[in-house]
Design a protein around this motif. Sequence first.
Motif, PDB file in Angstrom:
ATOM      1  N   SER A 127       0.841  -1.192   0.000  1.00  0.00           N
ATOM      2  CA  SER A 127       0.000   0.000   0.000  1.00  0.00           C
ATOM      3  C   SER A 127       0.877   1.242   0.000  1.00  0.00           C
ATOM      4  O   SER A 127       2.010   1.231   0.477  1.00  0.00           O
ATOM      5  CB  SER A 127      -0.923   0.003   1.215  1.00  0.00           C
ATOM      6  OG  SER A 127      -0.159   0.156   2.376  1.00  0.00           O
ATOM      7  N   ARG A 128       0.320   2.338  -0.521  1.00  0.00           N
ATOM      8  CA  ARG A 128       1.089   3.583  -0.623  1.00  0.00           C
ATOM      9  C   ARG A 128       1.483   4.110   0.750  1.00  0.00           C
ATOM     10  O   ARG A 128       2.489   4.775   0.883  1.00  0.00           O
ATOM     11  CB  ARG A 128       0.300   4.615  -1.410  1.00  0.00           C
ATOM     12  CG  ARG A 128       0.178   4.239  -2.861  1.00  0.00           C
ATOM     13  CD  ARG A 128      -0.492   5.343  -3.627  1.00  0.00           C
ATOM     14  NE  ARG A 128      -0.599   4.951  -5.014  1.00  0.00           N
ATOM     15  CZ  ARG A 128       0.036   5.569  -6.000  1.00  0.00           C
ATOM     16  NH1 ARG A 128       0.793   6.596  -5.758  1.00  0.00           N
ATOM     17  NH2 ARG A 128      -0.096   5.153  -7.228  1.00  0.00           N
ATOM     18  N   GLY A 129       0.664   3.821   1.749  1.00  0.00           N
ATOM     19  CA  GLY A 129       0.961   4.325   3.086  1.00  0.00           C
ATOM     20  C   GLY A 129       2.091   3.562   3.771  1.00  0.00           C
ATOM     21  O   GLY A 129       2.774   4.075   4.637  1.00  0.00           O
ATOM     22  N   ALA A 130       2.289   2.324   3.389  1.00  0.00           N
ATOM     23  CA  ALA A 130       3.309   1.497   4.020  1.00  0.00           C
ATOM     24  C   ALA A 130       4.651   1.697   3.309  1.00  0.00           C
ATOM     25  O   ALA A 130       4.732   1.604   2.104  1.00  0.00           O
ATOM     26  CB  ALA A 130       2.898   0.023   3.957  1.00  0.00           C
ATOM     27  N   ARG A 131       5.680   1.973   4.091  1.00  0.00           N
ATOM     28  CA  ARG A 131       7.020   2.146   3.524  1.00  0.00           C
ATOM     29  C   ARG A 131       7.718   0.802   3.612  1.00  0.00           C
ATOM     30  O   ARG A 131       8.027   0.332   4.689  1.00  0.00           O
ATOM     31  CB  ARG A 131       7.764   3.214   4.274  1.00  0.00           C
ATOM     32  CG  ARG A 131       7.114   4.582   4.117  1.00  0.00           C
ATOM     33  CD  ARG A 131       8.001   5.603   4.704  1.00  0.00           C
ATOM     34  NE  ARG A 131       9.208   5.646   3.891  1.00  0.00           N
ATOM     35  CZ  ARG A 131       9.764   6.757   3.443  1.00  0.00           C
ATOM     36  NH1 ARG A 131       9.243   7.897   3.739  1.00  0.00           N
ATOM     37  NH2 ARG A 131      10.857   6.728   2.726  1.00  0.00           N
ATOM     38  N   LYS A 132       7.998   0.236   2.489  1.00  0.00           N
ATOM     39  CA  LYS A 132       8.629  -1.077   2.463  1.00  0.00           C
ATOM     40  C   LYS A 132      10.094  -0.997   2.066  1.00  0.00           C
ATOM     41  O   LYS A 132      10.860  -1.870   2.371  1.00  0.00           O
ATOM     42  CB  LYS A 132       7.889  -2.022   1.485  1.00  0.00           C
ATOM     43  CG  LYS A 132       6.426  -2.231   1.824  1.00  0.00           C
ATOM     44  CD  LYS A 132       6.287  -2.988   3.112  1.00  0.00           C
ATOM     45  CE  LYS A 132       4.837  -3.230   3.411  1.00  0.00           C
ATOM     46  NZ  LYS A 132       4.574  -3.850   4.645  1.00  0.00           N
ATOM     47  N   GLY A 133      10.484   0.032   1.333  1.00  0.00           N
ATOM     48  CA  GLY A 133      11.875   0.194   0.957  1.00  0.00           C
ATOM     49  C   GLY A 133      12.285  -0.678  -0.222  1.00  0.00           C
ATOM     50  O   GLY A 133      11.565  -1.561  -0.648  1.00  0.00           O
ATOM     51  N   ILE A 134      13.466  -0.376  -0.700  1.00  0.00           N
ATOM     52  CA  ILE A 134      14.035  -1.093  -1.838  1.00  0.00           C
ATOM     53  C   ILE A 134      15.140  -1.993  -1.312  1.00  0.00           C
ATOM     54  O   ILE A 134      15.930  -1.588  -0.459  1.00  0.00           O
ATOM     55  CB  ILE A 134      14.621  -0.106  -2.868  1.00  0.00           C
ATOM     56  CG1 ILE A 134      13.540   0.841  -3.378  1.00  0.00           C
ATOM     57  CG2 ILE A 134      15.268  -0.854  -4.027  1.00  0.00           C
ATOM     58  CD1 ILE A 134      14.071   1.956  -4.252  1.00  0.00           C
ATOM     59  N   VAL A 135      15.213  -3.190  -1.832  1.00  0.00           N
ATOM     60  CA  VAL A 135      16.276  -4.124  -1.487  1.00  0.00           C
ATOM     61  C   VAL A 135      17.229  -4.184  -2.671  1.00  0.00           C
ATOM     62  O   VAL A 135      16.819  -4.531  -3.793  1.00  0.00           O
ATOM     63  CB  VAL A 135      15.708  -5.525  -1.169  1.00  0.00           C
ATOM     64  CG1 VAL A 135      16.830  -6.500  -0.879  1.00  0.00           C
ATOM     65  CG2 VAL A 135      14.724  -5.452  -0.016  1.00  0.00           C
ATOM     66  N   PHE A 136      18.485  -3.834  -2.448  1.00  0.00           N
ATOM     67  CA  PHE A 136      19.505  -3.905  -3.491  1.00  0.00           C
ATOM     68  C   PHE A 136      20.295  -5.190  -3.312  1.00  0.00           C
ATOM     69  O   PHE A 136      20.546  -5.630  -2.188  1.00  0.00           O
ATOM     70  CB  PHE A 136      20.451  -2.692  -3.403  1.00  0.00           C
ATOM     71  CG  PHE A 136      19.781  -1.394  -3.735  1.00  0.00           C
ATOM     72  CD1 PHE A 136      19.565  -1.026  -5.060  1.00  0.00           C
ATOM     73  CD2 PHE A 136      19.352  -0.539  -2.743  1.00  0.00           C
ATOM     74  CE1 PHE A 136      18.936   0.168  -5.375  1.00  0.00           C
ATOM     75  CE2 PHE A 136      18.729   0.660  -3.039  1.00  0.00           C
ATOM     76  CZ  PHE A 136      18.522   1.007  -4.365  1.00  0.00           C
ATOM     77  N   SER A 137      20.692  -5.769  -4.436  1.00  0.00           N
ATOM     78  CA  SER A 137      21.486  -6.989  -4.368  1.00  0.00           C
ATOM     79  C   SER A 137      22.463  -7.029  -5.530  1.00  0.00           C
ATOM     80  O   SER A 137      22.303  -6.327  -6.530  1.00  0.00           O
ATOM     81  CB  SER A 137      20.573  -8.217  -4.377  1.00  0.00           C
ATOM     82  OG  SER A 137      19.788  -8.232  -5.544  1.00  0.00           O
ATOM     83  N   LEU A 138      23.491  -7.877  -5.378  1.00  0.00           N
ATOM     84  CA  LEU A 138      24.505  -8.063  -6.419  1.00  0.00           C
ATOM     85  C   LEU A 138      24.557  -9.531  -6.808  1.00  0.00           C
ATOM     86  O   LEU A 138      24.450 -10.416  -5.954  1.00  0.00           O
ATOM     87  CB  LEU A 138      25.892  -7.655  -5.915  1.00  0.00           C
ATOM     88  CG  LEU A 138      26.167  -6.174  -5.734  1.00  0.00           C
ATOM     89  CD1 LEU A 138      27.526  -5.965  -5.091  1.00  0.00           C
ATOM     90  CD2 LEU A 138      26.119  -5.467  -7.080  1.00  0.00           C
TER      91      LEU A 138
END
Length: 183
Positions: A127-138
């Motif tokens: 949902s737009r209200g929930a901040r989930k963040g981005i997961v970066f990986s290599l």
Amino acid sequence: MITTMRNLLEAPAVTGVKAVPWAVLAVALPTFIRAAIDGAVVGVAVTPYVPFVVLAALFLGWQWGALVAVVAAAVSDALFIGPPNQFLEGPSDWAAMSFFFVSSVLIVRLIREMRSALAKQLAARPSRGARKGIVFSLEEGEAFASWQGSGPPMKLGPQEEVCEMMQDFIAQVELGKLLNRYS
């Protein structure tokens, strides 16, 4: 065009009593078109109905799309194939109806599956209200980004390039903060 198609698939289908006049129109309009060219054009008894099966499945849902296809087949066979008011008189009639039904099933099924896949994708989106963040990986020198519940990671590019882009982005953000302080 992709955005338009996505918006159409995301929009709720017209259902119930409200769908009836649209379904009738989806059969009547191509029937009038076919009747208008009757005599001048032969061998296209069911062809005018195909786009209306697509529209019915898209705007009214797969059930109405299937119903429009069945009614359209009956109307076109009764009025435009062989002697009037006789059904499936010969092998060419059977072939025409078979191709029309196969095409209609494929059309209706494709639209149904596209709607279903899009609904699953939307349900998995945070949902737009929930901040989930981005997961970066290599992986093997390539940088990837993913978002919780959004499917497979997206390839960003070689690690070195992505690091430079991220550093540049951070520098731009810091510069923006500094400039906003003095404005």
